[in-house]
Motif scaffolding. Sequence first.
Motif, short mmCIF file in Angstrom:
data_model
loop_
_atom_site.label_atom_id
_atom_site.label_comp_id
_atom_site.label_asym_id
_atom_site.label_seq_id
_atom_site.Cartn_x
_atom_site.Cartn_y
_atom_site.Cartn_z
N ALA A 1 -12.22 51.00 1.94
CA ALA A 1 -11.22 50.43 1.05
C ALA A 1 -9.94 50.07 1.82
CB ALA A 1 -10.90 51.39 -0.09
N PHE A 2 -9.55 50.93 2.77
CA PHE A 2 -8.37 50.66 3.60
C PHE A 2 -8.58 49.40 4.43
CE2 PHE A 2 -6.01 50.94 7.54
CZ PHE A 2 -4.73 51.27 7.11
N LEU A 3 -9.74 49.31 5.10
CA LEU A 3 -10.03 48.15 5.93
C LEU A 3 -10.15 46.88 5.09
CD1 LEU A 3 -10.68 47.00 8.72
CD2 LEU A 3 -13.07 47.63 8.37
N ALA A 4 -10.78 47.00 3.92
CA ALA A 4 -10.90 45.85 3.02
C ALA A 4 -9.53 45.33 2.61
CB ALA A 4 -11.72 46.22 1.79
N GLY A 5 -8.63 46.26 2.30
CA GLY A 5 -7.27 45.86 1.91
C GLY A 5 -6.54 45.18 3.05
N LEU A 6 -6.73 45.69 4.27
CA LEU A 6 -6.07 45.11 5.45
C LEU A 6 -6.54 43.67 5.68
CD1 LEU A 6 -5.48 46.94 8.83
CD2 LEU A 6 -6.16 44.56 8.77
N VAL A 7 -7.87 43.50 5.74
CA VAL A 7 -8.43 42.17 6.00
C VAL A 7 -8.06 41.20 4.88
CG1 VAL A 7 -10.58 40.86 6.23
CG2 VAL A 7 -10.33 43.06 7.39
N ALA B 1 -8.55 52.29 -4.80
CA ALA B 1 -7.40 51.39 -4.94
C ALA B 1 -6.21 51.88 -4.14
CB ALA B 1 -7.03 51.26 -6.42
N VAL B 2 -6.00 53.20 -4.11
CA VAL B 2 -4.88 53.76 -3.33
C VAL B 2 -5.03 53.39 -1.86
CG1 VAL B 2 -3.78 55.89 -2.55
CG2 VAL B 2 -4.47 55.65 -4.95
N MET B 3 -6.24 53.57 -1.32
CA MET B 3 -6.48 53.25 0.09
C MET B 3 -6.41 51.74 0.32
SD MET B 3 -6.71 56.13 1.44
CE MET B 3 -7.18 55.60 3.09
N ASN B 4 -6.86 50.96 -0.65
CA ASN B 4 -6.82 49.51 -0.54
C ASN B 4 -5.37 49.02 -0.48
OD1 ASN B 4 -7.04 46.55 -1.68
ND2 ASN B 4 -9.13 47.15 -1.13
N VAL B 5 -4.51 49.60 -1.29
CA VAL B 5 -3.09 49.23 -1.28
C VAL B 5 -2.46 49.57 0.07
CG1 VAL B 5 -0.83 49.78 -2.25
CG2 VAL B 5 -2.77 49.35 -3.77
N LEU B 6 -2.79 50.74 0.60
CA LEU B 6 -2.25 51.12 1.91
C LEU B 6 -2.70 50.12 2.98
CD1 LEU B 6 -2.77 55.01 1.84
CD2 LEU B 6 -0.62 53.75 1.60
N GLY B 7 -3.97 49.75 2.95
CA GLY B 7 -4.48 48.77 3.90
C GLY B 7 -3.81 47.42 3.73
N SER B 8 -3.56 47.03 2.48
CA SER B 8 -2.94 45.73 2.23
C SER B 8 -1.51 45.68 2.77
CB SER B 8 -2.95 45.41 0.74
OG SER B 8 -1.94 46.12 0.05
N GLN B 9 -0.83 46.81 2.71
CA GLN B 9 0.53 46.85 3.24
C GLN B 9 0.54 46.69 4.75
OE1 GLN B 9 3.49 47.08 1.04
NE2 GLN B 9 1.66 46.27 0.04
N VAL B 10 -0.42 47.32 5.42
CA VAL B 10 -0.55 47.16 6.87
C VAL B 10 -0.91 45.72 7.21
CG1 VAL B 10 -1.85 47.86 8.93
CG2 VAL B 10 -1.18 49.58 7.24
N GLY B 11 -1.88 45.14 6.49
CA GLY B 11 -2.31 43.78 6.77
C GLY B 11 -1.22 42.75 6.55
N SER B 12 -0.50 42.85 5.43
CA SER B 12 0.56 41.88 5.16
C SER B 12 1.71 42.05 6.15
CB SER B 12 1.06 42.01 3.72
OG SER B 12 1.42 43.35 3.41
N ARG B 13 1.98 43.29 6.57
CA ARG B 13 3.02 43.52 7.58
C ARG B 13 2.64 42.86 8.91
NH1 ARG B 13 6.97 47.55 8.13
NH2 ARG B 13 6.13 48.61 6.30
N LEU B 14 1.36 43.01 9.31
CA LEU B 14 0.89 42.38 10.54
C LEU B 14 1.00 40.85 10.47
CD1 LEU B 14 -2.30 44.50 11.30
CD2 LEU B 14 -0.22 44.42 12.68
N ALA B 15 0.62 40.29 9.31
CA ALA B 15 0.68 38.84 9.15
C ALA B 15 2.11 38.34 9.24
CB ALA B 15 0.05 38.43 7.83
N LEU B 16 3.03 39.02 8.57
CA LEU B 16 4.43 38.60 8.58
C LEU B 16 5.05 38.78 9.97
CD1 LEU B 16 5.52 40.09 5.14
CD2 LEU B 16 5.46 37.66 5.73
N LYS B 17 4.61 39.82 10.68
CA LYS B 17 5.16 40.10 12.01
C LYS B 17 4.65 39.12 13.06
CE LYS B 17 5.50 43.68 15.57
NZ LYS B 17 5.16 45.10 15.94
N HIS B 18 3.33 38.84 13.04
CA HIS B 18 2.72 38.04 14.10
C HIS B 18 2.58 36.56 13.74
CE1 HIS B 18 1.94 41.57 16.52
NE2 HIS B 18 1.41 42.17 15.47
N GLY B 19 2.75 36.22 12.47
CA GLY B 19 2.88 34.83 12.08
C GLY B 19 1.60 34.02 12.00
#
Length: 253
Positions: free
Chosen positions: A11-17, A209-227
């Motif tokens: 769920a964490f990895l799914a949220g990140l991707v 869902a909790v783990m998915n949200v955590l993953g999504s925060q990491v993923g969106s942070r990476l996208a915003l940081k690396h462009g």
Amino acid sequence: MTDWLLLGGAAFLAGLVDAVVGGGGLVGVPALFAVFPTAPPPLLLGTNKMSGIWGTAAAAWRYSRGVQLHWPLLLPATAAAFLFSLLGAYAVTHLPADALRKLLPFILLSVAAYTLHKKDFGTVHAPVRHGPGVTLLATLVGAAIGFYDGFFGPGTGSFLVFLFVRLFGQDFLNASASSKIVNVATNLAALLLFGWGGHVWWQLGIGMAVMNVLGSQVGSRLALKHGVGFVRRMFLFVVAVLIVKTGYDAFLR
């Protein structure tokens, strides 16, 4: 205990991707089917929607703080996506999806080839001017993708990203942000139908869902940081995986 750790990690990895470029279902759905091979498929699909919608919504919220979303474009697309996702989910109970299943790998291959051929595709943000024609096009895109997600589903997020780049002049980062808003609507429609039919394992879905949200925060942070470049590479990777997965499902399974 091992199964719960596996599902939490999936769920964490799914949220990140999914937060970067869509395609979280490639991770979450196979994990659920692997852990519960005898469970009814609608129950597992509904549970995955329960997990994924929160991660997608969290990513949308984070993107809205770092990317200027174009709401005159998104509102008609999102409304149409919600309504037509319901229609697609209804249609799948009456119409076979075999033809679409076999066509999908070739559509995805065309998307990948076009993106690779156009080296600057999605690297420049030059959004089209808003007007009646753009509103109509956004509505049609939302309707088509919404129906597809309700009827079949794989690659919905990636198709949205591609269309927001190709049709509306967005770069990959802005397109990924826009796709999250529309994808929340299609996921909500599916979750309402699954929930109404009793096809959601709520306790497991909430935990994932909790783990998915955590993953999504990491993923969106990476996208915003690396462009844009990072999102483009992730897009091509996810599309490549989708080509292999859908090709296997259509012709080898």
